[in-house]
Design an enzyme around this catalytic site. Sequence first.
Site, PDB file in Angstrom:
ATOM      1  N   GLY A  12      35.775  34.687  23.263  1.00 37.18           N
ATOM      2  CA  GLY A  12      35.353  33.729  24.276  1.00 37.18           C
ATOM      3  C   GLY A  12      33.850  33.532  24.276  1.00 37.18           C
ATOM      4  N   TYR A 179      46.015  35.811  38.475  1.00 36.87           N
ATOM      5  CA  TYR A 179      44.752  36.182  37.834  1.00 36.87           C
ATOM      6  C   TYR A 179      44.358  37.602  38.224  1.00 36.87           C
ATOM      7  CZ  TYR A 179      39.739  36.133  36.789  1.00 36.87           C
ATOM      8  OH  TYR A 179      38.467  36.436  36.311  1.00 36.87           O
TER       9      TYR A 179
END
Length: 274
Positions: A12, A179
């Site tokens: 990422g 999440y």
Amino acid sequence: MTLSGKSAVVTGAGQGLGKAIALSMAQASADIVACDIQTDTLTDLTDQIHALGRECMAVPVDVSDRPGVDQMFADAADRFGAIHILVNNAAIVPTAPAEETRRNLHYAYLTTPIERRSLGITTSLTDEDWLKWWDVNVHGVFYCTRAALRYMESQRYGRIINIASVAGISAASAHSPGYSAAKAAVASLTKTVALDVAGANILVNAIACGAVLTPPFQAYLDKATPEQKNSLYQQIPLGRLGTPEEYASLAVYLAGDNHYLVGQIISPNGGAVI
């Protein structure tokens, strides 16, 4: 702090926190394997790392694709001869319109004197809302960790830094239960893997980030009303979001050799969770 002679895989890495970590490690003299699913973001990062006099191998890969992950590590080992550092940063975060609505509801509930009631967040979630967090945020961390360890164990050296979240160690992100659960899984995985491999001089730790001023969070702030912003800042004693560079400095420290940290979940969060 120097990472001279080390190679670091950062997932990422194309923008935000991942980019800041990759650049900070390059500034500390590491060579970088920069992984991101957004391939267009890697060009600028590669140019910046080269400008620092370090090597950068840009790899477009989805960390939830196990064969792609394994190939990335094989190519990185061929390029640099060893894998010394892994930063598991790639993740999806709650940015969809429905998630922003739930976020604002949650923040207002915490910071304004309104009647206590159920927020109805959990019951509003679909199966898709729940399942979407696991492939990248959990499975991707496992795939990258396993692939890195195949090299680190044989060389009896390694540093793995997992980017967790205050969402995984508190109710700070109650607006996004999926999440939060995924980030809690990352924190737990950090501890179990750390115990497994510490005897091979492989140190595994996690950074449980508070709010980070990344492009997605900036986009949220740009749309938020003054009241919504105040609801957020009232939950952070320091009164501001952390910068990517502040978090990156901790990642560089954990990637080095001058510490005694194994299996720790360290949470820079401006005092939001104490």
